[in-house]
Design a protein around this motif. Structure first.
Motif, PDB file in Angstrom:
ATOM      1  N   MET A 102       0.850  -1.188   0.000  1.00 55.68           N
ATOM      2  CA  MET A 102       0.000   0.000   0.000  1.00 55.68           C
ATOM      3  C   MET A 102       0.889   1.243   0.000  1.00 55.68           C
ATOM      4  O   MET A 102       1.650   1.462   0.950  1.00 55.68           O
ATOM      5  CB  MET A 102      -0.912   0.006   1.225  1.00 55.68           C
ATOM      6  CG  MET A 102      -1.779  -1.235   1.327  1.00 55.68           C
ATOM      7  SD  MET A 102      -2.800  -1.229   2.829  1.00 55.68           S
ATOM      8  CE  MET A 102      -3.622  -2.816   2.683  1.00 55.68           C
ATOM      9  N   PRO A 103       0.836   2.062  -1.044  1.00 58.81           N
ATOM     10  CA  PRO A 103       1.790   3.171  -1.206  1.00 58.81           C
ATOM     11  C   PRO A 103       1.863   4.124  -0.024  1.00 58.81           C
ATOM     12  O   PRO A 103       2.939   4.410   0.468  1.00 58.81           O
ATOM     13  CB  PRO A 103       1.272   3.883  -2.465  1.00 58.81           C
ATOM     14  CG  PRO A 103       0.523   2.834  -3.205  1.00 58.81           C
ATOM     15  CD  PRO A 103      -0.091   1.944  -2.172  1.00 58.81           C
ATOM     16  N   LEU A 104       0.748   4.638   0.449  1.00 60.18           N
ATOM     17  CA  LEU A 104       0.769   5.622   1.522  1.00 60.18           C
ATOM     18  C   LEU A 104       0.862   4.964   2.887  1.00 60.18           C
ATOM     19  O   LEU A 104       1.593   5.421   3.776  1.00 60.18           O
ATOM     20  CB  LEU A 104      -0.485   6.505   1.451  1.00 60.18           C
ATOM     21  CG  LEU A 104      -0.595   7.605   2.514  1.00 60.18           C
ATOM     22  CD1 LEU A 104       0.583   8.569   2.405  1.00 60.18           C
ATOM     23  CD2 LEU A 104      -1.908   8.349   2.367  1.00 60.18           C
ATOM     24  N   VAL A 105       0.156   3.856   3.053  1.00 59.37           N
ATOM     25  CA  VAL A 105       0.110   3.184   4.353  1.00 59.37           C
ATOM     26  C   VAL A 105       1.475   2.639   4.738  1.00 59.37           C
ATOM     27  O   VAL A 105       1.881   2.686   5.901  1.00 59.37           O
ATOM     28  CB  VAL A 105      -0.942   2.056   4.330  1.00 59.37           C
ATOM     29  CG1 VAL A 105      -0.944   1.291   5.650  1.00 59.37           C
ATOM     30  CG2 VAL A 105      -2.317   2.631   4.046  1.00 59.37           C
ATOM     31  N   ARG A 106       2.229   2.107   3.772  1.00 57.96           N
ATOM     32  CA  ARG A 106       3.514   1.493   4.100  1.00 57.96           C
ATOM     33  C   ARG A 106       4.515   2.521   4.636  1.00 57.96           C
ATOM     34  O   ARG A 106       5.341   2.199   5.500  1.00 57.96           O
ATOM     35  CB  ARG A 106       4.093   0.796   2.875  1.00 57.96           C
ATOM     36  CG  ARG A 106       4.487   1.718   1.727  1.00 57.96           C
ATOM     37  CD  ARG A 106       4.910   0.926   0.522  1.00 57.96           C
ATOM     38  NE  ARG A 106       5.249   1.779  -0.614  1.00 57.96           N
ATOM     39  CZ  ARG A 106       5.489   1.315  -1.830  1.00 57.96           C
ATOM     40  NH1 ARG A 106       5.393   0.008  -2.064  1.00 57.96           N
ATOM     41  NH2 ARG A 106       5.800   2.137  -2.808  1.00 57.96           N
ATOM     42  N   THR A 107       4.420   3.773   4.137  1.00 58.97           N
ATOM     43  CA  THR A 107       5.317   4.815   4.646  1.00 58.97           C
ATOM     44  C   THR A 107       5.013   5.135   6.098  1.00 58.97           C
ATOM     45  O   THR A 107       5.926   5.252   6.930  1.00 58.97           O
ATOM     46  CB  THR A 107       5.190   6.083   3.787  1.00 58.97           C
ATOM     47  OG1 THR A 107       5.452   5.751   2.422  1.00 58.97           O
ATOM     48  CG2 THR A 107       6.158   7.141   4.244  1.00 58.97           C
ATOM     49  N   VAL A 108       3.723   5.268   6.413  1.00 56.23           N
ATOM     50  CA  VAL A 108       3.324   5.548   7.793  1.00 56.23           C
ATOM     51  C   VAL A 108       3.700   4.379   8.706  1.00 56.23           C
ATOM     52  O   VAL A 108       4.238   4.567   9.804  1.00 56.23           O
ATOM     53  CB  VAL A 108       1.811   5.827   7.869  1.00 56.23           C
ATOM     54  CG1 VAL A 108       1.374   6.054   9.310  1.00 56.23           C
ATOM     55  CG2 VAL A 108       1.446   7.031   7.006  1.00 56.23           C
ATOM     56  N   TYR A 109       3.460   3.154   8.228  1.00 53.55           N
ATOM     57  CA  TYR A 109       3.745   1.974   9.037  1.00 53.55           C
ATOM     58  C   TYR A 109       5.240   1.851   9.334  1.00 53.55           C
ATOM     59  O   TYR A 109       5.641   1.580  10.467  1.00 53.55           O
ATOM     60  CB  TYR A 109       3.241   0.720   8.319  1.00 53.55           C
ATOM     61  CG  TYR A 109       3.592  -0.569   9.025  1.00 53.55           C
ATOM     62  CD1 TYR A 109       2.906  -0.962  10.171  1.00 53.55           C
ATOM     63  CD2 TYR A 109       4.613  -1.388   8.549  1.00 53.55           C
ATOM     64  CE1 TYR A 109       3.230  -2.135  10.826  1.00 53.55           C
ATOM     65  CE2 TYR A 109       4.948  -2.564   9.205  1.00 53.55           C
ATOM     66  CZ  TYR A 109       4.252  -2.924  10.339  1.00 53.55           C
ATOM     67  OH  TYR A 109       4.586  -4.090  10.989  1.00 53.55           O
ATOM     68  N   ARG A 110       6.070   2.049   8.318  1.00 50.53           N
ATOM     69  CA  ARG A 110       7.517   1.948   8.522  1.00 50.53           C
ATOM     70  C   ARG A 110       8.007   2.979   9.520  1.00 50.53           C
ATOM     71  O   ARG A 110       8.830   2.672  10.389  1.00 50.53           O
ATOM     72  CB  ARG A 110       8.234   2.140   7.180  1.00 50.53           C
ATOM     73  CG  ARG A 110       8.114   0.974   6.208  1.00 50.53           C
ATOM     74  CD  ARG A 110       8.782   1.326   4.886  1.00 50.53           C
ATOM     75  NE  ARG A 110       8.613   0.277   3.895  1.00 50.53           N
ATOM     76  CZ  ARG A 110       9.005   0.396   2.630  1.00 50.53           C
ATOM     77  NH1 ARG A 110       9.551   1.532   2.217  1.00 50.53           N
ATOM     78  NH2 ARG A 110       8.820  -0.608   1.785  1.00 50.53           N
ATOM     79  N   SER A 111       7.499   4.214   9.392  1.00 53.34           N
ATOM     80  CA  SER A 111       7.940   5.278  10.290  1.00 53.34           C
ATOM     81  C   SER A 111       7.548   4.991  11.732  1.00 53.34           C
ATOM     82  O   SER A 111       8.369   5.101  12.649  1.00 53.34           O
ATOM     83  CB  SER A 111       7.347   6.620   9.834  1.00 53.34           C
ATOM     84  OG  SER A 111       7.721   6.912   8.509  1.00 53.34           O
ATOM     85  N   VAL A 112       6.276   4.608  11.940  1.00 51.52           N
ATOM     86  CA  VAL A 112       5.800   4.338  13.300  1.00 51.52           C
ATOM     87  C   VAL A 112       6.530   3.136  13.895  1.00 51.52           C
ATOM     88  O   VAL A 112       6.947   3.153  15.064  1.00 51.52           O
ATOM     89  CB  VAL A 112       4.273   4.102  13.298  1.00 51.52           C
ATOM     90  CG1 VAL A 112       3.796   3.689  14.683  1.00 51.52           C
ATOM     91  CG2 VAL A 112       3.540   5.354  12.848  1.00 51.52           C
TER      92      VAL A 112
END
Length: 235
Positions: A102-112
């Motif tokens: 998931m393009p946007l979700v994966r960035t948020v998930y990795r950061s958190v």
């Protein structure tokens, strides 16, 4: 009762009694309010997802504060237990593989995830020591919490300049939760014997509540340097 007490006006004595009572009651009231607010906030998030047959409030005529928080703690503990075995790790990896697509979700998930892993990994060593640094200028000293050694790109830049830097947290008074991240040369940090809890009390009180210091054997005044990592060269 001394003569000074007898000569003290009634209004002054009432004011002193009120201030003494405020010092006793205010911390208790604030602690109870914060705890109660956190319990209700947790219940409001968890209670709607509890099946009615498992919710004791369905059989009782009154609400049970903290029941949602208890369920959340149990579920998090169970997830952590399952995540440590082979089957649980497989499920976690499968779920992460879906998130990674998931393009946007994966960035948020990795950061958190990176934030939580870093905080929990460094929890045993970070903010366990208190020191003094010269700030905001020479001859002026500020209380800081030792965070960690400089790492990654920041560490490489400092190493190129021949600097051995340490990240410290510089909290303000009287709210030590907000502050500045400052990189300070290791040799310019003076370590203290006081605990982080005593340092927080000292900051919140504006320097009025100073921890007791018992003279002890001389200890290391500065942070120890990290041990160099041996690199083996191929023949």
């Amino acid at each position: 009762m001394t003569d000074n007490t007898l000569r003290m006006p009634v209004a002054t004595r009432l004011r002193n009694n009120f201030l003494a009572g405020l010092i006793i009651c205010a911390p208790i009231a604030i602690t109870i309010w914060l705890t109660w607010t956190f319990i209700h906030w947790s219940d409001s998030w968890v209670r709607p997802y509890i099946p009615a047959r498992w919710n004791p409030e369905s059989y009782l005529n009154f609400a049970i504060p903290g029941f949602g928080l208890l369920i959340a703690v149990v579920l998090i503990t169970v997830v952590g237990f399952l995540g440590k075995n082979l089957i649980g790790q497989s499920i976690v990896r499968f779920g992460e593989s879906i998130v990674q697509r998931m393009p946007l979700v994966r960035t948020v998930y990795r950061s958190v995830k990176q934030i939580f892993e870093t905080v929990l990994k460094e929890q045993a060593n970070s903010f366990k020591k208190v020191g003094l640094i010269e700030y905001p200028g020479p001859g002026l000293w500020a209380l800081v919490f030792i965070a960690t050694d400089a790492k990654g790109e920041i560490a490489s830049k400092f190493n190129a300049m021949g600097q051995d830097m340490v990240a410290v947290f510089l909290p303000p008074t009287p709210v030590p939760t907000a502050g500045f991240l400052v990189f300070v040369p290791r040799e310019k940090i003076v370590l203290l014997d006081m605990s982080p809890e005593d340092a927080a009390k000292f900051l919140i009180s504006g320097g009025l509540v100073a921890p007791e210091h018992k003279p002890s054997e001389p200890k290391q005044k500065h942070l120890p340097r990290p041990k160099p990592v041996a690199v083996s060269k191929a023949d």
